[in-house]
Design a protein around this motif. Structure first.
Motif, mmCIF file in Angstrom:
data_model
loop_
_atom_site.group_PDB
_atom_site.id
_atom_site.type_symbol
_atom_site.label_atom_id
_atom_site.label_comp_id
_atom_site.label_asym_id
_atom_site.label_seq_id
_atom_site.Cartn_x
_atom_site.Cartn_y
_atom_site.Cartn_z
ATOM 1 N N PHE A 45 9.286 -9.727 3.813
ATOM 2 C CA PHE A 45 8.654 -8.426 3.981
ATOM 3 C C PHE A 45 8.258 -7.848 2.623
ATOM 4 C CE2 PHE A 45 11.408 -8.865 7.748
ATOM 5 C CZ PHE A 45 10.470 -8.660 8.743
ATOM 6 N N ILE A 46 7.091 -7.198 2.603
ATOM 7 C CA ILE A 46 6.533 -6.690 1.363
ATOM 8 C C ILE A 46 5.797 -5.382 1.659
ATOM 9 C CG2 ILE A 46 4.398 -8.019 1.668
ATOM 10 C CD1 ILE A 46 4.339 -8.498 -1.356
ATOM 11 N N ALA A 47 5.749 -4.503 0.679
ATOM 12 C CA ALA A 47 5.015 -3.243 0.816
ATOM 13 C C ALA A 47 3.585 -3.421 0.311
ATOM 14 C CB ALA A 47 5.724 -2.136 0.043
ATOM 15 N N GLY A 48 2.760 -2.456 0.606
ATOM 16 C CA GLY A 48 1.368 -2.530 0.198
ATOM 17 C C GLY A 48 1.187 -2.643 -1.296
ATOM 18 N N ASP A 49 2.114 -2.047 -2.071
ATOM 19 C CA ASP A 49 2.006 -2.092 -3.529
ATOM 20 C C ASP A 49 2.671 -3.322 -4.130
ATOM 21 O OD1 ASP A 49 4.708 -1.532 -3.231
ATOM 22 O OD2 ASP A 49 4.672 0.332 -4.401
ATOM 23 N N GLY A 50 3.170 -4.212 -3.265
ATOM 24 C CA GLY A 50 3.776 -5.444 -3.751
ATOM 25 C C GLY A 50 5.285 -5.428 -3.844
ATOM 26 N N ARG A 51 5.918 -4.292 -3.522
ATOM 27 C CA ARG A 51 7.386 -4.241 -3.559
ATOM 28 C C ARG A 51 7.973 -5.181 -2.513
ATOM 29 N NH1 ARG A 51 9.398 0.440 -1.743
ATOM 30 N NH2 ARG A 51 7.330 1.074 -0.999
ATOM 31 N N GLN B 263 15.738 -7.402 -8.649
ATOM 32 C CA GLN B 263 14.972 -6.574 -9.574
ATOM 33 C C GLN B 263 14.252 -7.451 -10.597
ATOM 34 O OE1 GLN B 263 14.669 -3.293 -9.169
ATOM 35 N NE2 GLN B 263 16.059 -3.356 -7.403
ATOM 36 N N PRO B 264 13.042 -7.107 -10.964
ATOM 37 C CA PRO B 264 12.215 -6.002 -10.482
ATOM 38 C C PRO B 264 11.786 -6.206 -9.025
ATOM 39 C CG PRO B 264 11.375 -6.881 -12.563
ATOM 40 C CD PRO B 264 12.362 -7.857 -12.043
ATOM 41 N N GLU B 265 11.473 -5.104 -8.355
ATOM 42 C CA GLU B 265 11.071 -5.167 -6.958
ATOM 43 C C GLU B 265 9.634 -5.632 -6.777
ATOM 44 O OE1 GLU B 265 13.397 -1.872 -4.426
ATOM 45 O OE2 GLU B 265 11.986 -1.051 -5.910
ATOM 46 N N ARG B 266 8.803 -5.417 -7.805
ATOM 47 C CA ARG B 266 7.394 -5.780 -7.640
ATOM 48 C C ARG B 266 6.794 -6.255 -8.952
ATOM 49 N NH1 ARG B 266 3.448 -1.694 -8.844
ATOM 50 N NH2 ARG B 266 4.386 0.294 -9.446
ATOM 51 N N TRP B 267 5.687 -6.928 -8.812
ATOM 52 C CA TRP B 267 4.980 -7.510 -9.936
ATOM 53 C C TRP B 267 4.284 -6.443 -10.783
ATOM 54 C CZ3 TRP B 267 4.388 -11.451 -12.975
ATOM 55 C CH2 TRP B 267 3.213 -11.603 -13.715
ATOM 56 N N ILE C 166 -1.076 -9.338 -3.207
ATOM 57 C CA ILE C 166 -1.431 -8.725 -4.487
ATOM 58 C C ILE C 166 -1.928 -9.750 -5.500
ATOM 59 C CG2 ILE C 166 0.139 -6.772 -4.182
ATOM 60 C CD1 ILE C 166 2.085 -8.275 -6.101
ATOM 61 N N TRP C 167 -1.781 -11.031 -5.199
ATOM 62 C CA TRP C 167 -2.212 -12.088 -6.119
ATOM 63 C C TRP C 167 -3.390 -12.849 -5.542
ATOM 64 C CZ3 TRP C 167 3.100 -14.832 -7.356
ATOM 65 C CH2 TRP C 167 3.798 -14.049 -8.311
ATOM 66 N N SER C 168 -4.360 -13.137 -6.384
ATOM 67 C CA SER C 168 -5.374 -14.124 -6.039
ATOM 68 C C SER C 168 -4.752 -15.513 -6.128
ATOM 69 C CB SER C 168 -6.553 -14.030 -7.015
ATOM 70 O OG SER C 168 -6.142 -14.430 -8.320
ATOM 71 N N TYR D 292 -1.128 -8.575 5.562
ATOM 72 C CA TYR D 292 -2.030 -7.802 4.711
ATOM 73 C C TYR D 292 -3.365 -8.525 4.536
ATOM 74 C CZ TYR D 292 1.980 -4.915 3.420
ATOM 75 O OH TYR D 292 3.056 -4.067 3.461
ATOM 76 N N PRO D 293 -4.471 -7.784 4.464
ATOM 77 C CA PRO D 293 -5.775 -8.423 4.236
ATOM 78 C C PRO D 293 -5.850 -9.019 2.842
ATOM 79 C CG PRO D 293 -5.977 -6.028 4.115
ATOM 80 C CD PRO D 293 -4.592 -6.307 4.596
ATOM 81 N N ARG D 294 -6.637 -10.101 2.740
ATOM 82 C CA ARG D 294 -6.871 -10.744 1.452
ATOM 83 C C ARG D 294 -8.370 -10.743 1.149
ATOM 84 N NH1 ARG D 294 -3.192 -13.360 -1.152
ATOM 85 N NH2 ARG D 294 -4.826 -14.530 -2.220
#
Length: 267
Positions: free
Chosen positions: A185-191, A159-163, A126-128, A213-215
């Motif tokens: 491990f991470i979810a597609g939304d960044g969790r 917590q928080p779980e995601r950015w 989720i981060w560049s 995940y693709p970048r």
């Protein structure tokens, strides 16, 4: 000059010296990139920390969760855990200098010439690279500041779980810290899912290894932290160097130019 990157040493000082001897490492000629977790759980955390600190500019270091744990004990009021091997550092006559040096280290390092980023746990999709470096520098400033005691007293937690860009204060700093030093491990939304420590094929439902995940870029990432991978990510781009030295596996070092990996058996 040759640059080498090494995985989690965790206080295994003798094995560190063994693997460096295999390449005739010289700090006057070479550099050692350390992917975090210099200390803890191994038998010689103090000797390891002193050695890396004495390397000066010949060491490029990022902080791992065990390194931050030492700072949390030293500065944040936390107590050592039963399996910690931090006592010698906490009681050492040069304790203050070593703690100060550790606070100056980075959460991630980016080498634009090599297009290579090193962070203890990796780089979330989720981060560049630019955003990751900016987030790292923000938390590094806190760790070096008069706010460090408050930061370390509140650092632990899932917590928080995601950015989210709107996060502020400790919530923001904690999730940045977790991405850089605890992520597997991470979810597609960044969790983040921070409980599971098994290998990549044991993904909890809804989650996957961060490197799957693709970048939008072609950056290479050097990381440690995930011993259960045994260095296997299935990609030349994502280079796992934690091969479980402290657990009887191996200490792994890689020549950053040639890609050659050098191992020292720790069994």
């Amino acid at each position: 000059m040759t640059d080498y990157a090494i995985g989690d040493i965790q206080g295994c000082y003798d094995r560190l010296r063994d693997v460096l001897a295999k390449v005739d490492f010289s700090p006057s000629r070479d550099r050692l990139w350390v992917a975090g977790d210099l200390i803890n759980r191994g038998p010689a955390s103090l000797e390891t920390l002193r050695y890396i600190e004495r390397l000066g500019d010949s060491a490029v270091v990022v902080l791992g969760n065990h390194d931050l744990h030492l700072l949390a004990v030293a500065l944040g009021g936390h107590r050592p855990k039963r399996k910690d091997t931090l006592h010698d550092i906490l009681e050492a006559p040069d304790h203050d200098r070593l703690i100060h040096w550790l606070r100056q280290q980075r959460l991630c390092v980016f080498d634009a010439e090599r297009n290579l980023l090193m962070a203890h746990a990796g780089l979330p999709h989720i981060w560049s690279v630019e955003q990751a470096v900016t987030c790292a520098r923000e938390v590094e400033r806190v760790i070096r500041s008069e706010e460090a005691g408050d930061y370390f007293s509140q650092m632990y937690g899932n917590q928080p779980e995601r950015w989210c860009d709107t996060l502020r204060g400790m919530d923001r700093w904690r999730v940045i810290t977790n991405y850089f030093t605890r992520m597997r491990f991470i979810a597609g939304d960044g969790r983040l899912e921070l409980a599971t420590k098994e290998a990549a094929d044991h993904s909890p439902a809804g989650f996957a290894p961060w490197f799957s995940y693709p970048r939008q870029d072609d950056v290479r990432v050097v990381f440690g932290h995930w011993a259960a991978l045994e260095g296997n990510t299935g990609s030349d781009r994502f280079i796992g160097l934690d091969t479980g030295c402290v657990w009887g596996g191996a200490l792994t070092m890689m020549n950053l130019d040639s890609g050659e990996k050098i191992h020292c058996d720790c069994g």
